[in-house]
Design a protein around this motif. Structure first.
Motif, PDB file in Angstrom:
ATOM      1  N   GLU A  53     -40.638 -25.767  14.241  1.00  0.00           N
ATOM      2  CA  GLU A  53     -41.156 -26.143  12.792  1.00  0.00           C
ATOM      3  C   GLU A  53     -40.689 -24.669  11.972  1.00  0.00           C
ATOM      4  O   GLU A  53     -41.187 -24.940  10.621  1.00  0.00           O
ATOM      5  CB  GLU A  53     -42.419 -26.482  12.692  1.00  0.00           C
ATOM      6  CG  GLU A  53     -42.804 -27.636  13.674  1.00  0.00           C
ATOM      7  CD  GLU A  53     -42.340 -28.690  13.190  1.00  0.00           C
ATOM      8  OE1 GLU A  53     -42.254 -28.954  11.988  1.00  0.00           O
ATOM      9  OE2 GLU A  53     -41.840 -29.764  13.810  1.00  0.00           O
TER      10      GLU A  53
ATOM     11  N   LYS B  33     -41.925 -21.940  11.993  1.00  0.00           N
ATOM     12  CA  LYS B  33     -42.955 -21.001  11.680  1.00  0.00           C
ATOM     13  C   LYS B  33     -42.923 -19.729  12.511  1.00  0.00           C
ATOM     14  O   LYS B  33     -42.467 -19.864  13.682  1.00  0.00           O
ATOM     15  CB  LYS B  33     -44.380 -21.507  12.128  1.00  0.00           C
ATOM     16  CG  LYS B  33     -44.553 -22.825  11.354  1.00  0.00           C
ATOM     17  CD  LYS B  33     -45.845 -23.557  12.040  1.00  0.00           C
ATOM     18  CE  LYS B  33     -46.111 -24.810  11.172  1.00  0.00           C
ATOM     19  NZ  LYS B  33     -47.316 -25.509  11.719  1.00  0.00           N
TER      20      LYS B  33
ATOM     21  N   THR C 153     -38.067 -14.724   7.336  1.00  0.00           N
ATOM     22  CA  THR C 153     -36.976 -15.829   8.091  1.00  0.00           C
ATOM     23  C   THR C 153     -36.069 -15.029   8.471  1.00  0.00           C
ATOM     24  O   THR C 153     -35.313 -15.486   9.534  1.00  0.00           O
ATOM     25  CB  THR C 153     -36.986 -16.929   7.091  1.00  0.00           C
ATOM     26  OG1 THR C 153     -37.818 -17.244   6.338  1.00  0.00           O
ATOM     27  CG2 THR C 153     -36.298 -17.896   8.168  1.00  0.00           C
TER      28      THR C 153
END
Length: 538
Positions: free
Chosen positions: A82, A84, A168
């Protein structure tokens, strides 16, 4: 390499190949939901197909090593399916309310493969090197103005402006943490550790035979106790796509990156019960945008009417069917459909219309000669089966409006030099990665300040639109996620109108693997991850 290590490497290769071949010969069958697959098995060697042989094995300054780098060198974070963030070399992290201070608590007791201690100094050195030397790191860490280490296991980053995608970017493949004591004082692009890497990861580099394979062995001192499950990994380089298919059929190959076989052979391979196709593991870096890039310094393509005419000939649905055998989806926008939050779903402003294309060329002063031809142009493309078919499609398509195309295939190194250094091209077929955020993967293509001769995969077209520049630069530091997405929608509207690049299709990538092979796609990075959780069923 020592004689003992060479012998170990040979045994690993033989063990992996012989074991796989023996299973196929005695007729074992596998099912994806078998009891054997219910719990990770320890031992065995996984033979993988990265898809290409990179110039180096660490992605510190060469993104081409993405499928292999993370097996040895790790990142601060990894990401679940996902997207995360999850711990890797960092166990905790906090971001200040103004998003300008990032604090990371580092994992303690971690050793480099040469026995040295992993510390905050390694992290600061690596991030500073990425900011200076990595083709995407320059943008990712552009607003990091200071890095501090209050102690050996804490790193604090201070930013001058917000960078919402910074966390990220901290995966193993995108931002590898390398040993300062090995790289310090050297050119990061030529350090010997790039071809014989030393990391903190689950596998230890043992051997690279150019043109053949790379061998990795299990790290017995890995910080994640009990992992990796595999005894080793053999990464093989097989240019011939037919030979790749045979390798999967016979069990000689256990797993392959980005559907690495001829696309017209996929349907047949899907019918083999010992093989499976996995779509997960590409969330971190969605499939590339295949596109047609113009050299805007060329007299032909300075005139937008010529580019618009060519755009009016493009049938993306036909390309998906004819060139990609159905394993692609249309992608009109600079941001691929795989990046759902940022993708602009508007259709191309230039639908298929040959009459309009011909009229635009007439207006631009390129009338047909007695032989029906308007002008000739060279189309460069990387020598690979899919891009060759795409070049042939473009040649046939443009002939319908009087443009004679000479298609010129080259290896990646040659075409990169021709396009980005020599500027000796008119049109090229490119496959550009969007990565995890368009600021990292897409901005480089359309930002006028990223026109840098000699830097591969920068602004190849020499596109410059002040309004696009302003939006790109604003989006890079915008702290409001919704406003940032709105800015990216406007960027795509402008680029789709200006068409320095005609975006064509996004391929459907899958990992091909034997049904006895597991754990290659348990994170968003998939094949580009560590393979610490990968295993082979008994």
């Amino acid at each position: 390499m020592s004689k003992m290590n060479t012998e170990i490497s040979r045994r690993l290769i033989l063990k992996g190949l012989a074991g796989a071949a023996a299973m196929s010969q005695v007729g074992f069958s596998f099912t994806q939901n078998s009891a054997a697959a219910s719990a990770p098995a320890k031992g065995g060697v996984m033979t993988i197909l990265p898809g290409w042989e990179p110039p180096m094995l660490v992605s510190l300054s060469s993104p081409s090593s993405l499928p292999l780098s993370g097996k040895v060198t790790e990142g601060l974070l990894q990401f679940d399916l996902e997207m995360k963030p999850q711990p890797q070399l960092a166990t905790e992290w906090t971001v200040s309310d103004d998003t300008l201070t990032y604090t990371f608590k580092l994992r303690q007791g971690v050793k480099w493969h040469d026995g040295a201690d992993f510390t905050a100094a390694d992290v600061i050195f690596s991030l500073a090197t990425l900011k200076k030397s990595h083709p995407r790191g320059r943008a990712t860490f552009a607003h990091v103005e200071s890095m501090e280490a209050p102690d050996d296991h804490t790193v604090v980053l201070k930013l001058a402006k917000p960078t919402l995608f910074l966390l990220t970017a901290l995966s193993a493949a995108e931002s590898p943490i390398v040993p300062k004591h090995i790289y310090d004082g050297s050119d990061p692009a030529t350090n010997p550790a790039n071809i014989a890497p030393i990391g903190t990861g689950p596998f230890v580099f043992k051997e690279w035979v150019r043109g053949s394979h790379v061998v990795y062995e299990r790290n017995p001192n890995y910080w994640d106790a009990g992992k990796p499950y595999l005894d080793g990994i053999v990464a093989r380089f097989i240019p011939d796509q037919a030979a790749r298919s045979v390798g999967f059929e016979t069990g000689e190959l256990d797993a392959g990156f980005r559907t690495p076989v001829a696309l017209n052979d996929v349907e047949r391979l899907e019918g083999i019960t010992t093989l499976a196709f996995e779509g997960d593991g590409y969330q971190y870096s969605p499939p590339n945008n295949f596109c047609l890039e113009f050299n805007l310094d060329s007299d032909k393509f300075k005139d937008i009417r010529v580019r618009q005419a060519i755009a009016h000939t493009i049938n993306r649905e036909a390309i998906c069917k004819i060139v990609f055998f159905g394993k692609a989806v249309p992608s009109h926008s600079p941001v691929v459909p795989g990046l759902k939050a940022f993708h602009n779903p508007k259709p191309s402003p230039y639908p298929v219309d040959l009459d309009k294309a011909n009229a635009l060329l007439d207006e631009a002063g390129f009338s047909r000669g007695a032989d029906g031809k308007r002008f000739a142009v060279t189309l460069d493309y990387p020598s690979e089966d899919t891009t060759r078919r795409l070049a042939e499609y473009m040649r046939a398509t443009l002939s319908r409006i009087g443009i004679e195309v000479t298609a010129r295939g080259q290896d990646l190194g040659s075409i990169a030099k021709r396009v980005y250094t020599d500027r000796d091209f008119e049109m090229q077929i490119a496959s550009l990665s969007p990565l995890f955020d368009p600021q990292v993967g897409v901005q480089r293509t359309y930002w006028s300040k990223n026109y840098i001769k000699g830097v591969p995969y920068s602004n190849a077209t020499h596109y410059a639109n002040p309004e696009v520049d302003e939006l790109l630069e604003g989006a890079a530091v915008e702290a409001n996620p919704e406003k940032r997405i709105e800015m990216w929608m406007k960027i795509q509207d402008l680029v789709m109108h200006d068409i320095p690049t005609i975006n064509l299709v996004m391929p459907i990538w899958e990992t091909i693997h034997t049904t006895r092979s597991h754990g290659m796609a348990d994170t968003a990075s998939g094949f580009e991850g560590t393979f610490a959780s990968a295993y082979i069923s008994a």
